[in-house]
Design a protein around this motif. Structure first.
Motif, PDB file in Angstrom:
ATOM      1  N   ASN A  72       0.802  -1.220   0.000  1.00 53.54           N
ATOM      2  CA  ASN A  72       0.000   0.000   0.000  1.00 53.54           C
ATOM      3  C   ASN A  72       0.838   1.275   0.000  1.00 53.54           C
ATOM      4  O   ASN A  72       0.371   2.307  -0.481  1.00 53.54           O
ATOM      5  CB  ASN A  72      -0.920   0.039   1.226  1.00 53.54           C
ATOM      6  N   LEU A  73       2.047   1.225   0.545  1.00 53.67           N
ATOM      7  CA  LEU A  73       2.771   2.472   0.825  1.00 53.67           C
ATOM      8  C   LEU A  73       4.207   2.533   0.310  1.00 53.67           C
ATOM      9  O   LEU A  73       4.898   3.509   0.571  1.00 53.67           O
ATOM     10  CB  LEU A  73       2.787   2.714   2.346  1.00 53.67           C
ATOM     11  N   ASP A  74       4.684   1.521  -0.403  1.00 56.35           N
ATOM     12  CA  ASP A  74       6.108   1.493  -0.740  1.00 56.35           C
ATOM     13  C   ASP A  74       6.436   1.874  -2.178  1.00 56.35           C
ATOM     14  O   ASP A  74       7.577   1.799  -2.585  1.00 56.35           O
ATOM     15  CB  ASP A  74       6.696   0.104  -0.428  1.00 56.35           C
ATOM     16  N   SER A  75       5.460   2.303  -2.946  1.00 55.73           N
ATOM     17  CA  SER A  75       5.740   2.748  -4.308  1.00 55.73           C
ATOM     18  C   SER A  75       4.676   3.756  -4.719  1.00 55.73           C
ATOM     19  O   SER A  75       3.590   3.812  -4.125  1.00 55.73           O
ATOM     20  CB  SER A  75       5.752   1.572  -5.292  1.00 55.73           C
ATOM     21  N   VAL A  76       4.986   4.545  -5.725  1.00 54.65           N
ATOM     22  CA  VAL A  76       4.013   5.518  -6.241  1.00 54.65           C
ATOM     23  C   VAL A  76       2.754   4.787  -6.687  1.00 54.65           C
ATOM     24  O   VAL A  76       1.631   5.163  -6.336  1.00 54.65           O
ATOM     25  CB  VAL A  76       4.624   6.329  -7.403  1.00 54.65           C
ATOM     26  N   HIS A  77       2.930   3.719  -7.440  1.00 51.09           N
ATOM     27  CA  HIS A  77       1.792   2.949  -7.955  1.00 51.09           C
ATOM     28  C   HIS A  77       0.999   2.297  -6.820  1.00 51.09           C
ATOM     29  O   HIS A  77      -0.234   2.319  -6.831  1.00 51.09           O
ATOM     30  CB  HIS A  77       2.286   1.887  -8.946  1.00 51.09           C
ATOM     31  N   GLY A  78       1.696   1.742  -5.841  1.00 48.79           N
ATOM     32  CA  GLY A  78       1.023   1.113  -4.706  1.00 48.79           C
ATOM     33  C   GLY A  78       0.182   2.103  -3.932  1.00 48.79           C
ATOM     34  O   GLY A  78      -0.954   1.803  -3.545  1.00 48.79           O
ATOM     35  N   ILE A  79       0.723   3.296  -3.713  1.00 45.71           N
ATOM     36  CA  ILE A  79      -0.025   4.329  -2.989  1.00 45.71           C
ATOM     37  C   ILE A  79      -1.245   4.753  -3.803  1.00 45.71           C
ATOM     38  O   ILE A  79      -2.344   4.875  -3.272  1.00 45.71           O
ATOM     39  CB  ILE A  79       0.871   5.539  -2.666  1.00 45.71           C
ATOM     40  N   ALA A  80      -1.064   4.966  -5.103  1.00 42.65           N
ATOM     41  CA  ALA A  80      -2.176   5.388  -5.957  1.00 42.65           C
ATOM     42  C   ALA A  80      -3.280   4.329  -5.975  1.00 42.65           C
ATOM     43  O   ALA A  80      -4.470   4.662  -5.864  1.00 42.65           O
ATOM     44  CB  ALA A  80      -1.677   5.670  -7.371  1.00 42.65           C
ATOM     45  N   GLN A  81      -2.905   3.066  -6.088  1.00 40.91           N
ATOM     46  CA  GLN A  81      -3.905   1.992  -6.075  1.00 40.91           C
ATOM     47  C   GLN A  81      -4.626   1.923  -4.723  1.00 40.91           C
ATOM     48  O   GLN A  81      -5.834   1.713  -4.665  1.00 40.91           O
ATOM     49  CB  GLN A  81      -3.254   0.645  -6.382  1.00 40.91           C
ATOM     50  N   TYR A  82      -3.871   2.107  -3.660  1.00 38.13           N
ATOM     51  CA  TYR A  82      -4.453   2.097  -2.318  1.00 38.13           C
ATOM     52  C   TYR A  82      -5.492   3.220  -2.190  1.00 38.13           C
ATOM     53  O   TYR A  82      -6.596   3.006  -1.688  1.00 38.13           O
ATOM     54  CB  TYR A  82      -3.342   2.248  -1.278  1.00 38.13           C
ATOM     55  N   VAL A  83      -5.140   4.417  -2.645  1.00 34.75           N
ATOM     56  CA  VAL A  83      -6.057   5.559  -2.567  1.00 34.75           C
ATOM     57  C   VAL A  83      -7.336   5.257  -3.350  1.00 34.75           C
ATOM     58  O   VAL A  83      -8.443   5.509  -2.863  1.00 34.75           O
ATOM     59  CB  VAL A  83      -5.378   6.848  -3.068  1.00 34.75           C
TER      60      VAL A  83
END
Length: 88
Positions: A72-83
């Protein structure tokens, strides 16, 4: 014809901008979406708290303790998907 950006692209741009202005990122545009922010030394454990604050304030969501996961928090893509998941 007007082109519409996908939410993931919009969120990724916002996240990349935040990282570039708050952490040392030599070239924000070259930061790959799936690159580990921790492994690259961009964000450390204290920085994760700043990222969480940014997510909560910018996107109006609450990051639960159970959601503090690398995916959820360790990459730009992961954060965007989490949001996107949280907003839906």
């Amino acid at each position: 014809m007007l082109s519409r950006k996908d939410p993931i692209d919009i969120y990724s741009e916002q996240i990349r901008g935040f990282l570039a202005s708050n952490f040392y990122v030599a070239d924000a545009e070259s930061l790959q979406n799936d690159a580990s922010l921790l492994d690259q030394g961009i964000v450390d454990s204290t920085g994760v708290l700043e990222v969480i604050g940014f997510i909560e304030e910018t996107f109006g969501i609450i990051v639960e303790d159970s959601e503090l996961l690398p995916e959820n928090l360790d990459s730009v893509h992961g954060i965007a998907q989490y949001v996107i998941r949280k907003k839906n």
